[in-house]
Enzyme design. Sequence first.
Site, short mmCIF file in Angstrom:
data_model
loop_
_atom_site.label_atom_id
_atom_site.label_comp_id
_atom_site.label_asym_id
_atom_site.label_seq_id
_atom_site.Cartn_x
_atom_site.Cartn_y
_atom_site.Cartn_z
N HIS A 359 12.96 42.03 23.22
CA HIS A 359 11.59 41.92 23.72
C HIS A 359 11.28 42.87 24.85
O HIS A 359 10.15 43.33 25.00
CB HIS A 359 11.27 40.47 24.05
N ARG A 466 0.90 37.72 22.38
CA ARG A 466 2.12 36.94 22.61
C ARG A 466 1.92 36.10 23.87
O ARG A 466 2.12 36.58 24.99
CB ARG A 466 3.32 37.86 22.82
N GLU A 600 7.99 35.18 9.01
CA GLU A 600 9.08 35.89 9.68
C GLU A 600 10.44 35.26 9.40
O GLU A 600 11.45 35.67 9.96
CB GLU A 600 8.81 36.01 11.19
N ASP A 624 11.44 39.72 13.22
CA ASP A 624 12.34 38.62 12.91
C ASP A 624 12.69 38.58 11.43
O ASP A 624 13.82 38.26 11.07
CB ASP A 624 11.72 37.28 13.35
N ARG A 634 18.69 41.06 16.26
CA ARG A 634 17.81 42.15 16.70
C ARG A 634 18.15 42.67 18.08
O ARG A 634 17.67 43.73 18.50
CB ARG A 634 16.33 41.71 16.63
N CYS A 671 2.30 42.23 11.97
CA CYS A 671 2.24 42.48 13.40
C CYS A 671 3.62 42.79 13.99
O CYS A 671 3.79 42.84 15.19
CB CYS A 671 1.61 41.30 14.14
C1 PEP Z 1 8.07 39.56 14.82
O1 PEP Z 1 9.03 38.80 14.78
O2 PEP Z 1 7.93 40.54 14.06
C2 PEP Z 1 7.01 39.36 15.81
C3 PEP Z 1 5.90 40.04 15.76
O3 PEP Z 1 7.24 38.46 16.79
P1 PEP Z 1 8.21 38.69 18.03
O4 PEP Z 1 8.64 40.13 18.04
O5 PEP Z 1 7.45 38.31 19.25
O6 PEP Z 1 9.35 37.78 17.74
MG MG Z 2 8.99 36.92 15.81
#
Ligand code: PEP
Ligand code: MG
Length: 759
Positions: A359, A466, A600, A624, A634, A671
């Site tokens: 993140h 978010r 996801e 995800d 990740r 997204c």
């Molecule tokens: C994702 O998982 O692609 C997503 C957009 O959410 P985050 O990256 O906040 O987990």
């Molecule tokens: Mg996600």
Amino acid sequence: MLNSLRRIVQEVNTARDLNKVLGIIVARVKQAMQTQVCSVYLRDHVGDYVLMATEGLQAEAVGQVRLARGEGLVGRVVVREEPVNLEDAESHPSYQYFPETGEERYSSFLGVPIVHHRQVLGVLVVQQSERRRFDEGDEAFLVTMSAQLAGVIAHAEATGTMLSVGQAPAQAKFAGVSGAPGIAIGQGVVIAPLADLKSVPFQTCQDISAEIDFFQQCLMAVREDIKGLGQQLEERLNREERALFDAYLAMLDDASLGGEVIAKIKEGTCAPYAWSEVILEHENTFASMSDDYLRERATDVRDLGRRVLAYLQESNQHCKIYPDKTILIGDDLTASMLGEVPADKLVGLVSVQGSSNSHVAILARAMGIPTIMGAQDLPYTRMDGRPLIVDGYKGAVYSDPGAQLLKHYEAIALEEHELVKGLEALSDLPCETLDKHRLPLWVNTGLMTDVLRSLERGAEGVGLYRTEVPFLLRDRFPSEEEQRIIYREQLEAFAPHTVTVRTLDIGGDKALPYFPISEDNPFLGWRGIRVTLDHPEIFLAQIRAMLKASVGLDNLRILLPMISGITELEQAKTLIYRAYHELLEEGFEVNLPPIGVMIEVPAAVYQARELAERVDFLSVGSNDLTQYLLAVDRNNARVADLYQAFHPAVLRALEQVVQAGHSQGVSVGICGELAGDPGAAIILMAMGYDVLSMNASNLPKVKSVIRSINMDQAEALYSDVMQLIDAEQIRARIAQTLREAGVSRVVRPLEEDETRQLN
Ligand code: PEP
Ligand code: MG
């Protein structure tokens, strides 16, 4: 054996430079295996394997004996990538004799490769004079040892390229993965957890006598603390136990640890680093002792070490001055650490841990800060104050760059700047192909700065807000009213465009400081909707705040994260309806907004149709989804190569979702970070995605690429990539389309071959 193994690894782990690491290895392995010789050969810059340390062979041979790959028994270990175990080494056809080693006396030979990231970094050898085959147990011990030490050696080797006080710095390159694209040229600032002996940044000091005074004041403060502690516990401890406090006090004396540290400060090293180095050495010595009582004393040394370090660091804490072009470096950078540096001074980020989908990297991309993640061999504690270049396209950090490299990167930074200016001109133009196919580009947001950048860049809506970001930056849950104000700001800024607000997605790597979740497997644990369904009071307050924020604007959509089945969706919808009816009853003029789910989790891909039947829109979270489909964390730099957004399985899942969504007549967007990749955007458009939501930094690039192609080209690319069997081939095919459309440089101003000769 297990104990020796543990002890050796522990001891090696606390050593800070390569020579010490190797010295410990050869001495301890020789002792543990009761052999006459233990040596380490390491690969040099031309690919030869050089004797770097030995216990048993002649010391003069160190640095002199070198073998090419395949040459001699050591070279044979390298080529075979497995152990060579010989009873009578001399009679082996590969045997080569080096008179300077004096090794003619030793008949038996056991060599195992030291392998790091699939590369043979070196060879660990034991030898013995009497003819005997080392047994299976010996071989297994040496293989285990070597596997455990490979990473430490690689790290120490990288550290070895850094220099100590007084030596002229030399350019060095460290690889990581790209976290956010772009070039940053600036000065390193190390951010380290307090009182952590292993992560103290190396700094030199100018005023040596002031530094010694400062150090002695800190020692004095700790002496007082310890005396106080001793007195407090006086009645509860016996005489022997109380003696420990006297032992502590004695250790701080000038004749003991204090004196050693002062000697290092006199050489120009800053007090915190000098102190940590001395403590780690002593901790090591105790930890490697065979006597249990003495070994336990390592804990006391560490404890004392931390106490003093806390004082040494505390006084520097408040007056931290950041240079104008700060490149922030840490072992494990987190989103909240970004806030420590004034925004106008932060130009780059480097994290030893983590990967491009952590993140912190996502935030960095949103903020347009070039970032390197997973720079595992970077001796980060040595980077404070050093001139650095961050190449966020290639995923590399350069320390102390030479004039030629600097000139090269300055030119690229300039080109990048021009490119961005050129792209900004596109902000008022629609995102459409040459043959007028429209594709709405939305943005992902979290911070208020994202909003401003997004509007400047012509975003047509928010595909993912978010909400955990404002939650992360606080020291308690924001109240319903506080949330309403935050959400209203977002909704107002983009009105009349749509703002998709995602309910709290914590867990995984997003831990709220005031709501810690400790789990062995957090990405498979209590995350996203699972947490909020278990805490309806948190969920309801958030939904109420969203609905109230949208009054009079009606541009809100609600998005649910981590949905893995219909029941979760139904439960979440029930709570949303409850909040809605409550507000109506309370007299608010709220409307029920469109509700969507994130796709996801692989289960949601297979149930996309059933989910679509029950919602107004789907939004794919490819970050995800990739992690769960490919079983690749990740955040884990070690498997970052396997995190392939263009894996054919990921593309097939994306195709399946859009078809399932459209079969139920609902809009399907994406997204995840993939949407912001210009090559991927072409494929997603051809697949039929209705909207792409990405970070504001990538939006102009995606728009520019879409405006440079026509739908036939996009469809040809889509149909070709779906036939290919691995991510590499898919990337190559995308690159071809970008080249043909003449937009390669928009994606990456820096060309690989241009920099190759400079590395
Ligand atoms: C994702 O998982 O692609 C997503 C957009 O959410 P985050 O990256 O906040 O987990
Ligand atoms: Mg996600």
